[in-house]
Design an enzyme around this catalytic site. Structure first.
Site, PDB file in Angstrom:
ATOM      1  N   LYS A 100     -26.806 -36.502  10.135  1.00  0.00           N
ATOM      2  CA  LYS A 100     -25.365 -36.836  10.104  1.00  0.00           C
ATOM      3  C   LYS A 100     -24.811 -36.918   8.696  1.00  0.00           C
ATOM      4  O   LYS A 100     -23.663 -36.572   8.445  1.00  0.00           O
ATOM      5  CB  LYS A 100     -25.081 -38.144  10.862  1.00  0.00           C
ATOM      6  CG  LYS A 100     -25.978 -39.323  10.509  1.00  0.00           C
ATOM      7  CD  LYS A 100     -27.040 -39.560  11.514  1.00  0.00           C
ATOM      8  CE  LYS A 100     -28.178 -40.353  10.903  1.00  0.00           C
ATOM      9  NZ  LYS A 100     -28.757 -41.329  11.746  1.00  0.00           N
ATOM     10  N   GLU A 124     -25.904 -31.469  17.624  1.00  0.00           N
ATOM     11  CA  GLU A 124     -25.640 -32.432  18.704  1.00  0.00           C
ATOM     12  C   GLU A 124     -26.297 -33.788  18.429  1.00  0.00           C
ATOM     13  O   GLU A 124     -25.734 -34.846  18.731  1.00  0.00           O
ATOM     14  CB  GLU A 124     -26.173 -31.857  20.031  1.00  0.00           C
ATOM     15  CG  GLU A 124     -25.885 -32.674  21.264  1.00  0.00           C
ATOM     16  CD  GLU A 124     -24.399 -32.819  21.541  1.00  0.00           C
ATOM     17  OE1 GLU A 124     -23.733 -31.803  21.796  1.00  0.00           O
ATOM     18  OE2 GLU A 124     -23.888 -33.963  21.506  1.00  0.00           O
ATOM     19  N   GLY A 129     -27.309 -39.953  19.150  1.00  0.00           N
ATOM     20  CA  GLY A 129     -28.714 -39.745  19.551  1.00  0.00           C
ATOM     21  C   GLY A 129     -28.817 -38.820  20.748  1.00  0.00           C
ATOM     22  O   GLY A 129     -28.448 -37.649  20.681  1.00  0.00           O
ATOM     23  N   LYS A 200     -20.741 -40.571  11.377  1.00  0.00           N
ATOM     24  CA  LYS A 200     -20.631 -40.058  12.751  1.00  0.00           C
ATOM     25  C   LYS A 200     -19.162 -39.920  13.186  1.00  0.00           C
ATOM     26  O   LYS A 200     -18.810 -38.945  13.855  1.00  0.00           O
ATOM     27  CB  LYS A 200     -21.407 -40.967  13.699  1.00  0.00           C
ATOM     28  CG  LYS A 200     -22.927 -40.865  13.464  1.00  0.00           C
ATOM     29  CD  LYS A 200     -23.665 -41.983  14.160  1.00  0.00           C
ATOM     30  CE  LYS A 200     -25.158 -41.859  13.998  1.00  0.00           C
ATOM     31  NZ  LYS A 200     -25.875 -43.076  14.386  1.00  0.00           N
TER      32      LYS A 200
HETATM   33  N1  HSE Z   1     -29.877 -45.459  12.373  1.00  0.00           N
HETATM   34  C1  HSE Z   1     -29.162 -44.762  13.371  1.00  0.00           C
HETATM   35  C2  HSE Z   1     -28.660 -45.774  14.398  1.00  0.00           C
HETATM   36  C3  HSE Z   1     -30.047 -43.740  14.007  1.00  0.00           C
HETATM   37  O1  HSE Z   1     -29.141 -46.914  14.390  1.00  0.00           O
HETATM   38  O2  HSE Z   1     -27.799 -45.458  15.200  1.00  0.00           O
HETATM   39  C4  HSE Z   1     -29.355 -42.777  14.916  1.00  0.00           C
HETATM   40  O3  HSE Z   1     -28.428 -41.985  14.245  1.00  0.00           O
END
Ligand code: HSE
Length: 408
Positions: A100, A124, A129, A200
């Site tokens: 990301k 994706e 996740g 994100k």
């Molecule tokens: N460190 C990130 C989280 C991992 O806790 O969401 C997934 O992108």
């Protein structure tokens, strides 16, 4: 035979290798052609593994091997991932990534190279996740004008906040557990200070609105300031505290985006998104709100999304997918100046003075909880501009004060 390579064998990379190698039949069935991992780029020693023969420390071997058509970058970070991804795309290989940080910083540029080379660049796994969100948003919601995206986008902070709420666990213990479970970033500051959620929401906003939103343009606050007291007061106000990332399109075409901990009312579905789960609400003009929910972090959920992208690339070796956005112009992202409600916790050694000033400035009718013994008043303001609220607070007689935004 379609050959692939995996760059990195950490938490996500080892999950990708596990699915691609141990469950090769499953992947082959989906692609309807033989597909294999030819290389895994990794500096650490994994000679004990059954697939140890695939490991190499030499990126040049991968980028110069014309048989390798698809590369999965799961190293994380900008360097050397940016250089590796760019060179693979320029060499005519499709690339998929869970990174990301890379997509949020360089997405427009890498998508342009992919288009020029007629290969795919898919990511994706970079948001949510294991939740399918980018493909459904770009494809299934394509008929909509998307005007808002709101989400819980970081599993680590949601896990920590949930542990604080449900188990009254302190922040540091909850963070250690999130690290143990493989949710947190290598440097968990990115989770705790909101940078991961910021990256994100940049990716979601770029895809939803068509132009690149950069992390430096998004006002970002993390959860390191949130205490068990805040969480308890929020509960008494029928709210949970969640790290919320938002992006919206204004009528003039500009974008507002921010990341901040917010009190979310129990009547809002996002308040029930617990533990490592993420949820993203996308508002389209035709559909209204559509919600995507699932495990937002962890080895196998994230590997699932990476492998799905590998499969998609393998099925479209000579065709481009629909993912695209353009470079943005200066001033595209602006501050959100809309009215909102705030949670305030004011403390004073002179409770009477605090109480009197509170009654004068905000009035008894403001939703509040007073704790005379602790010298505290917690309250929720009426809807107003942030600047106006801050002006009003100056008249309160407090020793310390804390403001948390709300989604009320
Ligand atoms: N460190 C990130 C989280 C991992 O806790 O969401 C997934 O992108």
């Amino acid at each position: 035979m379609i050959y692939t390579a995996i760059l990195g064998h950490g938490t996500v990379g080892s999950g990708v290798a596990e699915i691609m190698i141990k469950h090769n039949d499953r992947v082959k069935d989906k692609v309807r052609e033989d597909i294999a991992v030819k290389y895994i780029l990794e500096l650490r020693d994994f000679s004990n593994l059954t697939y140890a023969d695939k490991f190499t420390k030499d990126f040049e071997k991968i980028v110069n091997d014309r048989e390798v058509r698809i590369v999965a970058e799961v190293m994380g970070g900008i360097n050397p991932a940016y250089d590796f991804v760019k060179r693979c795309l320029e060499a005519g290989k499709s690339v998929v990534t869970s990174n990301k940080e890379l997509v949020a910083a360089k997405g427009a540029e890498l998508l342009k190279i992919a288009a020029e080379k007629n290969v795919n660049f898919l990511f994706e796994a970079s948001v949510g996740g294991g939740i399918p969100i980018l493909r459904p948003m770009a494809q299934c919601l394509a008929a909509n004008d998307i005007n808002r995206v709101t989400g819980i986008l970081n599993g680590t902070t949601n896990y920590i906040l949930n542990k604080m709420i449900v188990d009254s666990m302190d922040f540091d213990t909850a963070l250690s557990l999130a690290k143990e479970k493989g949710f947190a970033e290598k440097d968990p500051t990115a989770d705790i200070e909101g940078h991961d959620a910021c990256r994100k929401i940049c990716i979601l906003a770029s895809l939803a609105f068509g132009k690149h939103v950069y992390p430096s343009e998004v006002k970002t606050e993390g959860i390191s300031n949130i205490t068990l007291d805040d969480v308890a007061y929020a509960g008494k106000f029928n709210c949970a505290i969640k790290l919320i990332a938002r992006a919206k399109k204004l009528p003039n075409g500009k974008i507002c985006a921010d990341v901040a901990p917010r009190l979310v009312g129990h009547d809002n579905i996002l308040s029930n998104v617990d533990g490592v789960f993420n949820a993203i609400v996308v508002r389209g003009d035709a559909t209204g709100d559509v919600m995507f929910y699932g495990k937002g972090a962890g080895k196998m959920p994230t590997a699932s999304a990476v492998v799905a992208d590998i499969i998609d690339c393998a099925k479209h070796l000579n065709a481009r997918k629909y993912f695209d956005w353009q470079e943005s112009e200066e001033g595209y992202v602006v501050e959100d100046n809309s009215k909102q409600r705030f949670y305030v916790l004011a403390k004073s050694s002179d409770f009477e003075a605090l109480d009197e000033s509170f009654n004068t400035v905000f009035g008894e009718s403001t939703v509040n909880i007073k704790n005379c013994d602790l010298g505290e008043i917690a309250f929720i303001t009426d809807e107003d501009y942030e600047q106006n609220i801050k002006e009003k607070l100056k008249a309160l007689k407090y020793d310390s004060i804390k403001l948390i935004k709300t989604l009320l």
